[in-house]
Design an enzyme around this catalytic site. Sequence first.
Site, short mmCIF file in Angstrom:
data_model
loop_
_atom_site.label_atom_id
_atom_site.label_comp_id
_atom_site.label_asym_id
_atom_site.label_seq_id
_atom_site.Cartn_x
_atom_site.Cartn_y
_atom_site.Cartn_z
N HIS A 29 2.17 3.47 -9.22
CA HIS A 29 2.10 1.69 -9.17
C HIS A 29 3.27 1.17 -9.91
O HIS A 29 3.53 0.11 -9.74
CB HIS A 29 0.52 1.50 -9.92
CG HIS A 29 -0.63 1.94 -9.16
ND1 HIS A 29 -0.64 1.48 -7.78
CD2 HIS A 29 -1.56 2.77 -9.55
CE1 HIS A 29 -1.76 2.26 -7.40
NE2 HIS A 29 -2.21 2.89 -8.32
N LEU A 69 10.79 -20.42 -5.03
CA LEU A 69 10.04 -19.61 -4.15
C LEU A 69 8.56 -19.39 -4.83
O LEU A 69 8.45 -19.53 -6.06
CB LEU A 69 10.56 -18.23 -4.48
CG LEU A 69 9.66 -16.83 -3.78
CD1 LEU A 69 9.73 -16.77 -2.20
CD2 LEU A 69 9.89 -15.50 -4.52
N ASP A 111 0.83 -1.16 -0.04
CA ASP A 111 -0.03 -0.15 0.01
C ASP A 111 0.93 1.23 -0.12
O ASP A 111 2.19 1.05 0.39
CB ASP A 111 -0.69 -0.16 1.44
CG ASP A 111 -2.14 0.82 1.15
OD1 ASP A 111 -2.46 1.51 -0.04
OD2 ASP A 111 -2.90 1.26 2.11
C1 IPE Z 1 -5.36 -2.76 0.07
O1 IPE Z 1 -4.96 -1.36 -0.32
C2 IPE Z 1 -5.52 -3.28 -1.39
C3 IPE Z 1 -4.13 -3.58 -1.91
C4 IPE Z 1 -2.66 -3.15 -1.59
C5 IPE Z 1 -4.09 -4.02 -3.40
P1 IPE Z 1 -6.20 -0.22 -0.42
O2 IPE Z 1 -5.44 1.07 -0.51
O3 IPE Z 1 -7.19 -0.70 -1.39
O4 IPE Z 1 -6.98 -0.34 1.09
P2 IPE Z 1 -7.75 0.71 1.74
O5 IPE Z 1 -8.99 1.21 0.58
O6 IPE Z 1 -7.05 1.86 2.21
O7 IPE Z 1 -8.55 -0.05 2.88
C1 IPE Z 2 -1.59 0.20 -3.26
O1 IPE Z 2 -1.31 1.57 -3.36
C2 IPE Z 2 -1.69 -0.49 -4.65
C3 IPE Z 2 -3.08 -0.76 -5.02
C4 IPE Z 2 -4.27 -0.68 -4.18
C5 IPE Z 2 -3.47 -1.27 -6.17
P1 IPE Z 2 -2.65 2.78 -3.33
O2 IPE Z 2 -3.10 3.01 -4.88
O3 IPE Z 2 -3.76 2.36 -2.37
O4 IPE Z 2 -1.90 3.93 -2.77
P2 IPE Z 2 -2.53 4.83 -1.69
O5 IPE Z 2 -3.26 4.23 -0.55
O6 IPE Z 2 -3.70 5.71 -2.44
O7 IPE Z 2 -1.55 5.76 -1.18
MG MG Z 3 -4.27 2.33 -0.55
#
Ligand code: IPE
Ligand code: IPE
Ligand code: MG
Length: 259
Positions: free
Chosen positions: A57, A151, A40
């Site tokens: 990303h 792995l 995240d």
């Molecule tokens: C969790 O992150 C999902 C992934 C890392 C793929 P999100 O950014 O979607 O989660 P929330 O919305 O903060 O709970």
């Molecule tokens: C996690 O990064 C990746 C996915 C959920 C695909 P985010 O896109 O949730 O990044 P933040 O949480 O908005 O910083």
């Molecule tokens: Mg996020």
Amino acid sequence: MATQDTVEDTVEAAETAEQSSEAKYPPLENPPYHVGIIMDGNGRWAKERGKHRLEGHKAGTENLRRILEASVEFGVKMLTIYAFSTENWKRPPMEVQGLMRILENVIDRELMDLHKNGVQLRHIGQLDRIDPSLRQKVLDAIELTKNNDRLILNVAFNYGGRAEIVHAVRRMIEDNVRPEDVSEELLSQYMYTAGSPDPDLIIRTSGEFRTSNFLIWQAAYAEYYITETYWPDFGKDEYYQALRAFSQRERRFGGVKNP
Ligand code: IPE
Ligand code: IPE
Ligand code: MG
């Protein structure tokens, strides 16, 4: 330049690098077998740099390569990465499409290297809403790498823990499982993760204290490691710290230490 010198120099340099890596990262006594990562913070990483979220990303996928290499070095055998949740469809269509394209590019660019390095790819989640060409690439990658054992990399893509449980229950009903035969073990066999050990350690980057629907059944007794670091910046040093923190924890699984 004498070829032999060059070869010797290279071998020596590799040995020195290996020794210095061992000094920096002493082998862990008790590394986790199965690590889950909630990757995240890509969006915030990008925002802080004045970039588009998709740049975040991309940086996140580049980081994955470092963590994969480090997993092998540190003795982790199974890694489950949360790449796209069932709730992430709520994001703007451009971001969703971008994430799909990034996964496709990763498969195109990295699959052969992953295969050569003994990585076995698996997928957890639902592939039915995914574009057929991407779906086929995922299935081909799984087939190609199915006998690798250095792995195991489980990619949680279009994955949600609640959806997984619903899917499992539906399949049990389809199989005419009798109520008295329903057990925790049987339900586990109907999960996408059937046959895999539960995660020992779950790492969440970017400082949120929640599961966001990741492996909610399997993580009943997982240890958690949460860091403020955004996923693209989560490097080898911090990964080692997380594994070391895990190896020093005492897991009791509901029991007592010295009965
Ligand atoms: C969790 O992150 C999902 C992934 C890392 C793929 P999100 O950014 O979607 O989660 P929330 O919305 O903060 O709970
Ligand atoms: C996690 O990064 C990746 C996915 C959920 C695909 P985010 O896109 O949730 O990044 P933040 O949480 O908005 O910083
Ligand atoms: Mg996020």
